[in-house]
Each structure stands twice: as C-alpha cells, then as structure tokens.
Scaffold this motif. Structure first.
Motif, PDB file in Angstrom:
ATOM      1  N   THR A 102       0.833  -1.204   0.000  1.00 38.74           N
ATOM      2  CA  THR A 102       0.000   0.000   0.000  1.00 38.74           C
ATOM      3  C   THR A 102       0.863   1.248   0.000  1.00 38.74           C
ATOM      4  OG1 THR A 102      -1.760  -1.146   1.204  1.00 38.74           O
ATOM      5  CG2 THR A 102      -1.806   1.249   1.251  1.00 38.74           C
ATOM      6  N   LEU A 115       2.482   1.600  -3.563  1.00 45.74           N
ATOM      7  CA  LEU A 115       1.495   1.929  -4.597  1.00 45.74           C
ATOM      8  C   LEU A 115       0.957   3.346  -4.405  1.00 45.74           C
ATOM      9  CD1 LEU A 115      -0.458  -1.446  -4.800  1.00 45.74           C
ATOM     10  CD2 LEU A 115       1.204  -0.559  -6.458  1.00 45.74           C
ATOM     11  N   ASP A 116       0.796   3.769  -3.160  1.00 43.13           N
ATOM     12  CA  ASP A 116       0.376   5.145  -2.905  1.00 43.13           C
ATOM     13  C   ASP A 116       1.431   6.132  -3.376  1.00 43.13           C
ATOM     14  OD1 ASP A 116      -2.017   4.353  -1.806  1.00 43.13           O
ATOM     15  OD2 ASP A 116      -1.478   4.806   0.272  1.00 43.13           O
ATOM     16  N   ALA A 172       1.326   6.498  -6.902  1.00 45.72           N
ATOM     17  CA  ALA A 172       0.007   6.981  -7.340  1.00 45.72           C
ATOM     18  C   ALA A 172      -0.629   6.048  -8.358  1.00 45.72           C
ATOM     19  CB  ALA A 172       0.112   8.395  -7.902  1.00 45.72           C
ATOM     20  N   VAL A 173      -0.495   4.746  -8.124  1.00 44.16           N
ATOM     21  CA  VAL A 173      -1.070   3.757  -9.036  1.00 44.16           C
ATOM     22  C   VAL A 173      -2.582   3.753  -8.899  1.00 44.16           C
ATOM     23  CG1 VAL A 173      -1.242   1.280  -9.537  1.00 44.16           C
ATOM     24  CG2 VAL A 173       0.989   2.309  -9.025  1.00 44.16           C
ATOM     25  N   GLY A 174      -3.259   3.857 -10.042  1.00 42.89           N
ATOM     26  CA  GLY A 174      -4.715   3.887 -10.034  1.00 42.89           C
ATOM     27  C   GLY A 174      -5.304   3.307 -11.295  1.00 42.89           C
ATOM     28  N   ALA A 175      -6.588   3.509 -11.460  1.00 42.47           N
ATOM     29  CA  ALA A 175      -7.306   2.961 -12.613  1.00 42.47           C
ATOM     30  C   ALA A 175      -6.712   3.460 -13.915  1.00 42.47           C
ATOM     31  CB  ALA A 175      -8.783   3.348 -12.522  1.00 42.47           C
ATOM     32  N   HIS A 213      -3.813   2.731 -15.151  1.00 40.10           N
ATOM     33  CA  HIS A 213      -2.363   2.724 -15.178  1.00 40.10           C
ATOM     34  C   HIS A 213      -1.829   1.318 -15.458  1.00 40.10           C
ATOM     35  CE1 HIS A 213      -2.273   6.454 -12.329  1.00 40.10           C
ATOM     36  NE2 HIS A 213      -2.501   6.783 -13.584  1.00 40.10           N
ATOM     37  N   ALA A 235      -2.891  -3.685  -6.761  1.00 37.19           N
ATOM     38  CA  ALA A 235      -2.860  -2.857  -7.961  1.00 37.19           C
ATOM     39  C   ALA A 235      -4.018  -3.197  -8.895  1.00 37.19           C
ATOM     40  CB  ALA A 235      -1.523  -3.020  -8.686  1.00 37.19           C
ATOM     41  N   ARG A 293      -7.133  -1.678  -7.758  1.00 36.17           N
ATOM     42  CA  ARG A 293      -7.192  -0.247  -8.036  1.00 36.17           C
ATOM     43  C   ARG A 293      -7.558   0.033  -9.492  1.00 36.17           C
ATOM     44  NH1 ARG A 293      -2.617   3.100  -4.759  1.00 36.17           N
ATOM     45  NH2 ARG A 293      -2.766   2.009  -2.746  1.00 36.17           N
ATOM     46  N   ALA A 332      -5.612  -1.113 -12.114  1.00 36.82           N
ATOM     47  CA  ALA A 332      -4.399  -1.052 -12.930  1.00 36.82           C
ATOM     48  C   ALA A 332      -4.177  -2.353 -13.694  1.00 36.82           C
ATOM     49  CB  ALA A 332      -3.187  -0.769 -12.050  1.00 36.82           C
TER      50      ALA A 332
END
Length: 316
Positions: A131, A134-135, A138-141, A143, A162, A165, A167
């Motif tokens: 976490t 990944l924060d 800034a891993v998100g949808a 990516h 991931a 999220r 990704a």
C-alpha cells in the motif's frame, strides 16, 4: 513465553527460540495470543548485518513484524476491539517481536473469515508495504505497473492491490510461477537479460510505474519506466546511487513513519482495504510454507533462498 531472537549478526543459524518476559499492551496498543506470524525478507538483511547502518540493533533482537491472533489485553485509549477478538496487524518498527507466543500490536484490523490463521499472520506487513509503495507511485485505474519479483510475499499482495485499483499489472517471476501470477491477475514475464525488450513488446505504450520487490535490476527498471521518479524499490540498497527511492518503514520514510511510531494511520488505511477486498474474494495471501516457532532458523533459510512463492510464516 517463547520468542524468536538472535544475539549476533550472522547466517540463519543464529536465530533461535528463547524464554523471555511477555510484553504488555501500552496506550493505543493491544496484545494478542499469537496464532501465526510472518517472516519478513527484510529481516534476512537485518540479521546478516547488511542493514546495520540503516537499522542499528540492540541485542538480543527479537524478530517478527506482523502477526495474527486473539486479543487478550487492551491498552488505554483503545476502542472498537475487545478481549477474544480475532485480529491481524503489526508491531511498531522498534518493538517488533511478533514471532512469539504473545505480541503487542500498534495497528490492526479484524481477521477476515476467508483467511486462515497462517494467511492472516503473514498479511499485514506485505499489505502495509504494498500500500505504501502503490500510494507513493500513485497507481490507479487505467495505469500500467510493473512488479519486479511478483511471486514473493510482497509482490503477490502488490499485484492484487494494484489490480483492485484498476491497474494493468505486469509481473516478473520464474517461468514455473507464470500461471500462478495469471491467477492473481498479472501478465507474467521472466526477469533477467532482455527484460527491457520483453516489457516493451508486452506494453508498447510503456508503463506508468515500477515496483521493485527483488533488487539487482535498477538500470533496466529505470529504462523501462523512463524516469527514476516512477520507480520505487523495497529491495535494492543501491537505490540512492541510481536516484531511486527506497521505501522502508525505518528509520524514517517519506511515506511511512519514524522508528518507534505506530504504523497508523497508513497501515490502518491499508489493512482496512485488505479486509474489504478479502471479504469480496479479491485478496488472498499465498503462503509458501508454515514452520513451527521452534524451526524459525529453517524459515529464515528458506526466505534467504529467494525461492519461496508467497509468504513464509511461523505457527505458534
């Protein structure tokens, strides 16, 4: 009580079980009767002395950062949890000592019904680490993220978080682990020579972030990412020389907390998400092996081999 410790730097054989005084929960802490606890790869480097300049030790050093068990003591100021509750969580970075019959936790969450004690015992540290990284990335949808060393304890959790999220995940591992990575939601490829070319063939548009759980390949990972700011490692001590951030919980991390500070609120953020995903059947904790507490040295030996698929745990 029994606790795993070592009194000098060295190979796995320096790890042993000793009789020590049981700890007690302080303010904002709970104590658990441990059912299972994790063996963290980072502690192999701590035990060997490789990280003595980063994590100076006072001997004897008690091992273990994450555990699961039944609450038997609640400190002042703690609400929402009571004696007899099943939980999983983490110690503080300095207290550690989770590989024991009893452990004091500074951050915790209810044990998901879907997880065994072994799974829950090895979950919290990997969840917090994944976490945190990944924060930071800034891993998100939408990516695409490359997880280097995706079949290990942290890598398997990072892949699933991931994916949750939104990704797309590319994971490196030995070929015999490729079907396993697919089952977690990642597109697998092998590590080593030719990695840059393989990733470019798989993802012509490139990746948005690289999460290095293995170490030893930063030049290739930087080339794949195109920017050192898009690479974070938890395993490569040469990170600074390459201009890459190395994320760890101690002594201090720009995305974590200082030594001695509770793992909250970041850890609780990750643990809460993990509980939700586990309840939805979207997060499992692959357990490579479970050893009795008395066989902690063998668990360290397996971890040091780097051939474990998933998390190694000790059962109390």
């Amino acid at each position: 009580m029994r606790a795993v410790q070592f009194t000098e730097y060295g190979p796995p054989g320096v790890v042993h079980v000793a009789e020590v005084a049981a700890p007690h929960a302080g303010p904002s802490e709970i104590r658990i009767n441990v059912r299972a606890s994790g063996v963290s790869p980072g502690e192999m480097r701590i035990r060997s002395g490789e990280m003595r300049d980063v994590v100076p030790l006072t001997f004897p050093y008690r091992t273990g950062f994450d555990a699961a068990g039944v609450v038997d003591e609640v400190g002042d100021g703690v609400t929402g949890v009571g004696i007899g509750d099943a939980v999983f969580g983490m110690t503080t970075m300095t207290a550690r000592g989770a590989n024991a019959d009893f452990a004091v936790l500074a951050a915790w969450a209810p044990k998901p019904d879907a997880w065994s004690w072994e799974e829950a015992g090895g979950a919290a540290g990997s969840v917090e680490t994944a976490t945190r990284v990944l924060d930071r990335l800034a891993v998100g949808a939408g990516h695409t993220v490359l997880v280097q060393g995706a079949a290990g304890g942290v890598g398997t959790i990072a892949v699933q978080l991931a994916v949750a999220r939104g990704a797309t995940v590319i994971g490196t591992a030995s070929e015999h682990n490729h079907d396993f990575l697919r089952s977690l939601g990642a597109e697998p490829t092998t590590y080593g020579t030719g990695l840059v070319e393989r990733i470019r063939a798989l993802v012509p548009a490139g990746v948005d972030a690289v999460f290095d759980c293995a170490g030893g390949a930063l030049p290739d990972l930087i080339a794949i990412a195109g920017d050192t700011a898009r690479v974070v490692t938890i395993a490569d001590l040469a990170a600074a020389a390459h201009g890459v951030h190395m994320s760890h919980g101690a002594p201090a991390d720009a995305t974590g907390s200082a030594v001695g500070a509770p793992a909250d609120p970041l850890a609780s953020h990750g643990l809460t998400i993990a509980v939700t995903l586990a309840g939805e059947g979207r997060l499992r904790v692959p357990v490579a092996a479970a050893f009795p507490l008395a066989e902690a040295a063998a668990a360290h030996e397996l971890s040091e081999s780097r051939h474990a698929r998933g998390k190694i745990v000790l059962v109390s």
